[in-house]
Design a protein around this motif. Structure first.
Motif, PDB file in Angstrom:
ATOM      1  N   TRP A  85    -164.973 -68.362 140.813  1.00  0.00           N
ATOM      2  CA  TRP A  85    -165.587 -69.630 140.422  1.00  0.00           C
ATOM      3  C   TRP A  85    -166.966 -69.783 141.059  1.00  0.00           C
ATOM      4  O   TRP A  85    -167.912 -70.282 140.430  1.00  0.00           O
ATOM      5  N   LYS A  87    -169.009 -67.371 141.801  1.00  0.00           N
ATOM      6  CA  LYS A  87    -169.912 -66.492 141.063  1.00  0.00           C
ATOM      7  C   LYS A  87    -170.288 -67.088 139.708  1.00  0.00           C
ATOM      8  O   LYS A  87    -171.431 -66.963 139.265  1.00  0.00           O
ATOM      9  N   VAL A  88    -169.324 -67.730 139.055  1.00  0.00           N
ATOM     10  CA  VAL A  88    -169.595 -68.382 137.769  1.00  0.00           C
ATOM     11  C   VAL A  88    -170.646 -69.477 137.941  1.00  0.00           C
ATOM     12  O   VAL A  88    -171.597 -69.583 137.153  1.00  0.00           O
ATOM     13  N   LYS A  89    -170.486 -70.296 138.982  1.00  0.00           N
ATOM     14  CA  LYS A  89    -171.426 -71.391 139.220  1.00  0.00           C
ATOM     15  C   LYS A  89    -172.821 -70.887 139.579  1.00  0.00           C
ATOM     16  O   LYS A  89    -173.836 -71.422 139.109  1.00  0.00           O
ATOM     17  N   ASN A  91    -174.085 -68.045 138.685  1.00  0.00           N
ATOM     18  CA  ASN A  91    -174.637 -67.456 137.466  1.00  0.00           C
ATOM     19  C   ASN A  91    -175.191 -68.531 136.536  1.00  0.00           C
ATOM     20  O   ASN A  91    -176.263 -68.353 135.931  1.00  0.00           O
ATOM     21  N   ARG A 103    -174.447 -63.697 131.050  1.00  0.00           N
ATOM     22  CA  ARG A 103    -173.402 -64.634 131.462  1.00  0.00           C
ATOM     23  C   ARG A 103    -172.330 -63.890 132.244  1.00  0.00           C
ATOM     24  O   ARG A 103    -171.855 -62.837 131.810  1.00  0.00           O
ATOM     25  N   TYR A 104    -171.968 -64.415 133.398  1.00  0.00           N
ATOM     26  CA  TYR A 104    -170.930 -63.787 134.217  1.00  0.00           C
ATOM     27  C   TYR A 104    -169.572 -63.953 133.539  1.00  0.00           C
ATOM     28  O   TYR A 104    -169.182 -65.051 133.159  1.00  0.00           O
ATOM     29  N   LYS A 105    -168.848 -62.841 133.382  1.00  0.00           N
ATOM     30  CA  LYS A 105    -167.617 -62.851 132.603  1.00  0.00           C
ATOM     31  C   LYS A 105    -166.360 -62.642 133.450  1.00  0.00           C
ATOM     32  O   LYS A 105    -165.300 -62.331 132.933  1.00  0.00           O
ATOM     33  N   LEU A 107    -164.325 -64.587 134.792  1.00  0.00           N
ATOM     34  CA  LEU A 107    -163.187 -65.466 134.526  1.00  0.00           C
ATOM     35  C   LEU A 107    -162.885 -65.589 133.033  1.00  0.00           C
ATOM     36  O   LEU A 107    -162.222 -66.534 132.609  1.00  0.00           O
ATOM     37  N   ASP A 108    -163.350 -64.629 132.242  1.00  0.00           N
ATOM     38  CA  ASP A 108    -163.044 -64.641 130.816  1.00  0.00           C
ATOM     39  C   ASP A 108    -161.584 -64.283 130.557  1.00  0.00           C
ATOM     40  O   ASP A 108    -161.025 -64.606 129.509  1.00  0.00           O
TER      41      ASP A 108
END
Length: 235
Positions: A85, A87-89, A91, A103-105, A107-108
């Motif tokens: 999470w 890393k997602v934020k 990104n 786009r960081y994936k 958590l896909d």
């Protein structure tokens, strides 16, 4: 001053002990993947308490893990999701600032745990015995296994070191188990008496640095190659 180090202990198992450790290790990994799938399906949860409350009973029932291990599993999964999470934020911020278009994936889809490395809590899942033996918890109960390791690390375990959590690691090519034990030891703070050499550094433009030792030796590091040059332009 406290220093943390890791002692690598080779476990000298019998065939029966080897099987018990391997079975436990694989069950732990399967439990990690079950909880990871649950977390993903329920909003990609990263709250360890909520995740433990939701999955603890099923972990015990389905994978037969002892209680402490059943608690360690959701904590480990939650920590992984929390990292993802973050890393997602980060990104999202970088994309907004134009620093990246990707786009960081991470958590896909639900993170999958491949390594069967198992976490043990000291005095709950494992303890050290006399004569270089360690008692380790498995699905079938505790096994007492002789171990060998770096002499200084073994000595620290037997006297003086503060012992923390450990990881049961399996070297698959060698078919060998190791226990990676976290040790915290007290070390002396550095003092002037412990330094054999003192160097003074003077920073400048003509010379990037001039170093001088207590014995009077000087070294000049020229900055001639990178001193900016003024240029004149004509219209």
């Amino acid at each position: 001053m406290k220093t943390v180090l890791t002692a690598k202990l080779k476990l000298n198992t019998t065939p029966e002990q080897f099987k018990a450790l391997r079975t436990t290790q694989l069950a732990y990994r399967d439990a990690l993947n079950y909880v990871s799938q649950y977390a993903f399906a329920h909003g990609k949860m990263s709250n360890a308490v909520r995740l433990q409350d939701a999955t603890y009973e099923e972990i015990r029932l389905r994978f037969h893990l002892p209680s402490q291990m059943a608690c360690s599993v959701p904590r480990q999964v939650a920590a992984s999701y929390k990292t993802l999470w973050t890393k997602v934020k980060h990104n999202a911020v970088h994309r907004k600032e134009g620093k990246t278009k990707k786009r960081y994936k991470g958590l896909d889809k639900a993170p999958k745990f491949i390594s069967p490395t198992l976490t043990y809590q000291y005095k709950k899942d494992y303890t050290f015995k006399k004569e270089q033996q360690v008692s380790i918890l498995t699905l079938e109960g505790r096994v007492i296994v002789p171990y060998t390791g770096y002499n200084k690390h073994v000595a620290l375990i037997q006297r003086g070191a503060e012992i923390g959590a450990s990881k049961l690691w399996y070297d698959k090519p060698k078919k060998q188990f190791y226990l990676l034990v976290s040790l915290e030891i007290e070390t002396a703070d550095p003092t002037p008496e412990t330094h054999k050499q003192v160097v003074g550094v003077d920073v400048g433009m003509r010379y990037l640095a001039v170093t001088a030792t207590m014995q009077g030796d000087c070294t000049f590091h020229s900055g001639k190659q990178i001193v900016p040059r003024q240029t004149t332009t004509h219209d």
